[in-house]
Design a protein around this motif. Structure first.
Motif, PDB file in Angstrom:
ATOM      1  N   LEU A   1       0.833  -1.204   0.000  1.00 18.81           N
ATOM      2  CA  LEU A   1       0.000   0.000   0.000  1.00 18.81           C
ATOM      3  C   LEU A   1       0.866   1.251   0.000  1.00 18.81           C
ATOM      4  CD1 LEU A   1      -2.963   1.064   0.240  1.00 18.81           C
ATOM      5  CD2 LEU A   1      -2.604   1.082   2.729  1.00 18.81           C
ATOM      6  N   SER A   2       0.453   2.214  -0.799  1.00 17.24           N
ATOM      7  CA  SER A   2       1.058   3.544  -0.791  1.00 17.24           C
ATOM      8  C   SER A   2      -0.007   4.541  -0.352  1.00 17.24           C
ATOM      9  CB  SER A   2       1.562   3.906  -2.197  1.00 17.24           C
ATOM     10  OG  SER A   2       2.034   5.232  -2.236  1.00 17.24           O
ATOM     11  N   LEU A   3       0.366   5.449   0.548  1.00 19.08           N
ATOM     12  CA  LEU A   3      -0.565   6.448   1.064  1.00 19.08           C
ATOM     13  C   LEU A   3      -0.129   7.807   0.528  1.00 19.08           C
ATOM     14  CD1 LEU A   3      -1.987   6.483   4.642  1.00 19.08           C
ATOM     15  CD2 LEU A   3      -1.328   8.625   3.549  1.00 19.08           C
ATOM     16  N   HIS A   4      -1.024   8.458  -0.196  1.00 22.41           N
ATOM     17  CA  HIS A   4      -0.716   9.706  -0.901  1.00 22.41           C
ATOM     18  C   HIS A   4      -1.559  10.832  -0.325  1.00 22.41           C
ATOM     19  CE1 HIS A   4       0.852  12.101  -4.126  1.00 22.41           C
ATOM     20  NE2 HIS A   4      -0.306  12.242  -4.738  1.00 22.41           N
ATOM     21  N   GLY A   5      -0.913  11.790   0.341  1.00 21.05           N
ATOM     22  CA  GLY A   5      -1.630  12.907   0.933  1.00 21.05           C
ATOM     23  C   GLY A   5      -1.857  14.026  -0.064  1.00 21.05           C
ATOM     24  N   VAL A   6      -3.006  14.678   0.037  1.00 19.38           N
ATOM     25  CA  VAL A   6      -3.316  15.803  -0.854  1.00 19.38           C
ATOM     26  C   VAL A   6      -3.707  17.059  -0.080  1.00 19.38           C
ATOM     27  CG1 VAL A   6      -4.026  14.315  -2.772  1.00 19.38           C
ATOM     28  CG2 VAL A   6      -5.734  15.051  -1.104  1.00 19.38           C
ATOM     29  N   GLY A   7      -3.615  17.029   1.262  1.00 18.15           N
ATOM     30  CA  GLY A   7      -4.100  18.161   2.030  1.00 18.15           C
ATOM     31  C   GLY A   7      -3.187  18.658   3.130  1.00 18.15           C
ATOM     32  N   LEU A   8      -1.943  18.218   3.172  1.00 19.41           N
ATOM     33  CA  LEU A   8      -1.054  18.657   4.251  1.00 19.41           C
ATOM     34  C   LEU A   8      -0.588  20.097   4.046  1.00 19.41           C
ATOM     35  CD1 LEU A   8       0.198  17.751   6.875  1.00 19.41           C
ATOM     36  CD2 LEU A   8       2.115  16.781   5.577  1.00 19.41           C
ATOM     37  N   SER A   9      -0.624  20.570   2.818  1.00 21.05           N
ATOM     38  CA  SER A   9      -0.303  21.969   2.507  1.00 21.05           C
ATOM     39  C   SER A   9       1.136  22.308   2.910  1.00 21.05           C
ATOM     40  CB  SER A   9      -1.296  22.913   3.194  1.00 21.05           C
ATOM     41  OG  SER A   9      -1.468  24.121   2.479  1.00 21.05           O
TER      42      SER A   9
ATOM     43  N   GLY B   1       3.466  23.689   1.318  1.00 21.88           N
ATOM     44  CA  GLY B   1       3.980  24.984   0.886  1.00 21.88           C
ATOM     45  C   GLY B   1       3.275  26.189   1.466  1.00 21.88           C
ATOM     46  N   ALA B   2       2.295  25.988   2.354  1.00 24.39           N
ATOM     47  CA  ALA B   2       1.508  27.110   2.876  1.00 24.39           C
ATOM     48  C   ALA B   2       2.352  28.007   3.778  1.00 24.39           C
ATOM     49  CB  ALA B   2       0.297  26.589   3.644  1.00 24.39           C
ATOM     50  N   GLU B   3       1.966  29.280   3.871  1.00 22.13           N
ATOM     51  CA  GLU B   3       2.658  30.220   4.757  1.00 22.13           C
ATOM     52  C   GLU B   3       2.370  29.916   6.221  1.00 22.13           C
ATOM     53  OE1 GLU B   3       1.742  34.207   3.703  1.00 22.13           O
ATOM     54  OE2 GLU B   3       2.839  34.129   1.795  1.00 22.13           O
ATOM     55  N   ASP B   4       1.200  29.378   6.519  1.00 19.53           N
ATOM     56  CA  ASP B   4       0.838  29.076   7.901  1.00 19.53           C
ATOM     57  C   ASP B   4       1.545  27.827   8.392  1.00 19.53           C
ATOM     58  OD1 ASP B   4      -0.916  31.233   8.052  1.00 19.53           O
ATOM     59  OD2 ASP B   4      -2.589  30.061   7.251  1.00 19.53           O
ATOM     60  N   PRO B   5       1.652  27.643   9.716  1.00 16.80           N
ATOM     61  CA  PRO B   5       2.205  26.395  10.257  1.00 16.80           C
ATOM     62  C   PRO B   5       1.361  25.195   9.820  1.00 16.80           C
ATOM     63  CG  PRO B   5       2.051  28.072  11.980  1.00 16.80           C
ATOM     64  CD  PRO B   5       1.315  28.608  10.784  1.00 16.80           C
TER      65      PRO B   5
ATOM     66  N   HIS C   1       2.512  16.570  -1.768  1.00 16.33           N
ATOM     67  CA  HIS C   1       2.764  17.448  -2.908  1.00 16.33           C
ATOM     68  C   HIS C   1       3.576  18.684  -2.521  1.00 16.33           C
ATOM     69  CE1 HIS C   1      -0.852  15.191  -4.054  1.00 16.33           C
ATOM     70  NE2 HIS C   1      -0.470  15.381  -5.293  1.00 16.33           N
ATOM     71  N   LEU C   2       4.376  19.151  -3.444  1.00 19.79           N
ATOM     72  CA  LEU C   2       4.995  20.465  -3.326  1.00 19.79           C
ATOM     73  C   LEU C   2       3.951  21.490  -3.764  1.00 19.79           C
ATOM     74  CD1 LEU C   2       7.339  22.357  -2.801  1.00 19.79           C
ATOM     75  CD2 LEU C   2       8.174  21.882  -5.111  1.00 19.79           C
ATOM     76  N   ALA C   3       3.107  21.876  -2.807  1.00 23.38           N
ATOM     77  CA  ALA C   3       1.978  22.753  -3.122  1.00 23.38           C
ATOM     78  C   ALA C   3       1.393  23.262  -1.811  1.00 23.38           C
ATOM     79  CB  ALA C   3       0.913  21.987  -3.916  1.00 23.38           C
TER      80      ALA C   3
ATOM     81  N   ASP D   1      -7.729  22.346  -4.172  1.00 19.41           N
ATOM     82  CA  ASP D   1      -6.781  22.464  -5.270  1.00 19.41           C
ATOM     83  C   ASP D   1      -5.368  22.386  -4.699  1.00 19.41           C
ATOM     84  OD1 ASP D   1      -5.806  22.745  -7.829  1.00 19.41           O
ATOM     85  OD2 ASP D   1      -6.956  24.560  -8.270  1.00 19.41           O
ATOM     86  N   LEU D   2      -4.413  22.113  -5.568  1.00 20.01           N
ATOM     87  CA  LEU D   2      -3.001  22.083  -5.200  1.00 20.01           C
ATOM     88  C   LEU D   2      -2.341  23.268  -5.895  1.00 20.01           C
ATOM     89  CD1 LEU D   2      -2.519  18.246  -5.631  1.00 20.01           C
ATOM     90  CD2 LEU D   2      -2.456  19.491  -3.466  1.00 20.01           C
ATOM     91  N   LEU D   3      -2.046  24.317  -5.131  1.00 22.14           N
ATOM     92  CA  LEU D   3      -1.627  25.591  -5.695  1.00 22.14           C
ATOM     93  C   LEU D   3      -0.111  25.743  -5.681  1.00 22.14           C
ATOM     94  CD1 LEU D   3      -4.448  27.618  -3.955  1.00 22.14           C
ATOM     95  CD2 LEU D   3      -4.346  26.957  -6.368  1.00 22.14           C
ATOM     96  N   PRO D   4       0.448  26.503  -6.633  1.00 22.65           N
ATOM     97  CA  PRO D   4       1.907  26.591  -6.765  1.00 22.65           C
ATOM     98  C   PRO D   4       2.533  27.492  -5.706  1.00 22.65           C
ATOM     99  CG  PRO D   4       0.851  28.017  -8.365  1.00 22.65           C
ATOM    100  CD  PRO D   4      -0.262  27.251  -7.693  1.00 22.65           C
ATOM    101  N   VAL D   5       3.818  27.289  -5.496  1.00 22.72           N
ATOM    102  CA  VAL D   5       4.585  28.114  -4.558  1.00 22.72           C
ATOM    103  C   VAL D   5       5.593  28.950  -5.342  1.00 22.72           C
ATOM    104  CG1 VAL D   5       4.345  26.436  -2.700  1.00 22.72           C
ATOM    105  CG2 VAL D   5       6.374  26.364  -4.169  1.00 22.72           C
ATOM    106  N   ALA D   6       6.042  30.038  -4.709  1.00 25.77           N
ATOM    107  CA  ALA D   6       7.135  30.832  -5.276  1.00 25.77           C
ATOM    108  C   ALA D   6       8.454  30.125  -4.970  1.00 25.77           C
ATOM    109  CB  ALA D   6       7.128  32.232  -4.668  1.00 25.77           C
ATOM    110  N   TYR D   7       9.321  30.063  -5.954  1.00 24.88           N
ATOM    111  CA  TYR D   7      10.609  29.401  -5.763  1.00 24.88           C
ATOM    112  C   TYR D   7      11.649  30.445  -5.351  1.00 24.88           C
ATOM    113  CZ  TYR D   7       8.226  25.569  -8.096  1.00 24.88           C
ATOM    114  OH  TYR D   7       7.324  24.585  -8.426  1.00 24.88           O
ATOM    115  N   ASP D   8      11.608  30.784  -4.063  1.00 25.64           N
ATOM    116  CA  ASP D   8      12.555  31.737  -3.502  1.00 25.64           C
ATOM    117  C   ASP D   8      13.067  31.194  -2.169  1.00 25.64           C
ATOM    118  OD1 ASP D   8      10.462  32.180  -1.681  1.00 25.64           O
ATOM    119  OD2 ASP D   8       9.867  34.064  -2.613  1.00 25.64           O
TER     120      ASP D   8
END
Length: 298
Positions: A76-84, A86-90, A114-116, A127-134
């Motif tokens: 089994l592989s477990l794939h998360g889509v909601g950990l966020s 890349g978010a600014e918040d903790p 995801h990197l999102a 949705d899985l939104l993009p991050v700034a690469y800085d």
């Protein structure tokens, strides 16, 4: 069959106790409710199944009833889509605890995210939104990955994104950003070949140059999926990560090139929309298995 034994704990580059991913180098399918009974009745010859973690973050119900049975027969592989990540918040510690509970319950061979980002304050976006690469985003993403791996006591695989817009303030390329994240956190890479192709077409990148810049030695799993196609305001191709179609020929060709270079790797066929009968997905899995077998001979 008995639950597979887990490998011993080891130390990641971030210094956290972790387990290495142990999915077989075969082709798996995303597990869909409409296929539960067919799978249990026929036990198809696939390498593993993958679930979206957030669909199983409840104590009981039919999803767990069937997953418990399927887990007895397959890795089994477990794939998360909601950990966020890349978010600014903790990070949301309640969400992280639910992930930990699910990992403890099913002991999957791999866990990925995801990197999102998909949350801002109390608002969660589907949705899985993009991050700034800085540099600021790099520090935040690495901190979140270190925290996740430490809390879960296992490594995570980070998936490259499919994107449609980019940030003008980005000071690094996507490949350079991913490379530094992998080096600093010790996480592995989930290489989504469909996402790679989509992003390169949408942003006018050279696919081969992008591939050469990625830390391919860190790849431990591959995703394949289909896309939808439109035109943007300038009339250029716009590819959309729909997961609602068979894998495109261009993505198959890239996949063949990648496994010829890296050798056989656990490979997932994803289909989340317009899900066809199980037999259709098994045919795609069989094609990927044939390609994996060919890569073993190179």
């Amino acid at each position: 069959m008995n639950q597979p034994l887990l490998p011993p704990l080891s130390a990641s580059r971030a210094g956290h106790p972790t387990r290495a991913a142990t999915l077989p180098a075969r082709v798996g399918l995303g597990l869909k409710p409409q296929h539960y009974q067919d799978i249990l009745a026929s036990l198809p010859a696939v390498g593993f199944f993958e679930i979206h973690a957030e669909n199983y973050m409840v104590a009981g119900g039919p999803f767990h009833h069937y997953l418990g049975q399927i887990r007895q027969h397959y890795p089994l592989s477990l794939h998360g889509v909601g950990l966020s990540i890349g978010a600014e918040d903790p990070l949301d510690m309640q969400h992280l605890q639910r992930l930990a509970n699910l990992l403890e319950r099913y002991q999957p061979e791999a866990f990925s995210e995801h990197l999102a980002w998909s949350s801002h304050g109390p608002t969660f976006l589907n949705d899985l939104l993009p991050v700034a690469y800085d540099r600021a985003t790099l520090e935040r993403v690495c901190q979140h990955i270190d925290q996740t791996q430490s809390f879960l006591k296992r490594p995570m695989l980070l998936e490259n994104p499919a994107t449609y817009v980019e940030f003008s303030e980005s000071s690094m390329s996507e490949a350079a950003f991913i490379t530094e994240v992998v080096q600093r956190t010790g996480c592995a890479l989930l290489l989504d070949v469909n996402n790679l192709y989509i992003s390169c077409i949408n942003h006018g990148r050279d696919v081969q140059a992008y591939l050469q810049q990625l830390p391919l030695a860190a790849v431990q799993q591959i995703h394949l999926a289909g896309f939808a196609e439109d035109r943007d305001g300038n009339g250029d191709r716009l590819l959309i990560d729909s997961h609602g179609a068979p894998v495109d020929d261009a993505v198959w060709a890239l996949y063949g090139q990648i496994i010829a270079q890296l050798g056989p790797l656990p490979t997932l066929i994803e289909r989340d929309n317009d899900v066809p009968p199980l037999a259709h997905l098994l045919a795609e899995a069989e094609l990927a298995e044939t390609m994996l077998a060919g890569s073993r001979l190179l």
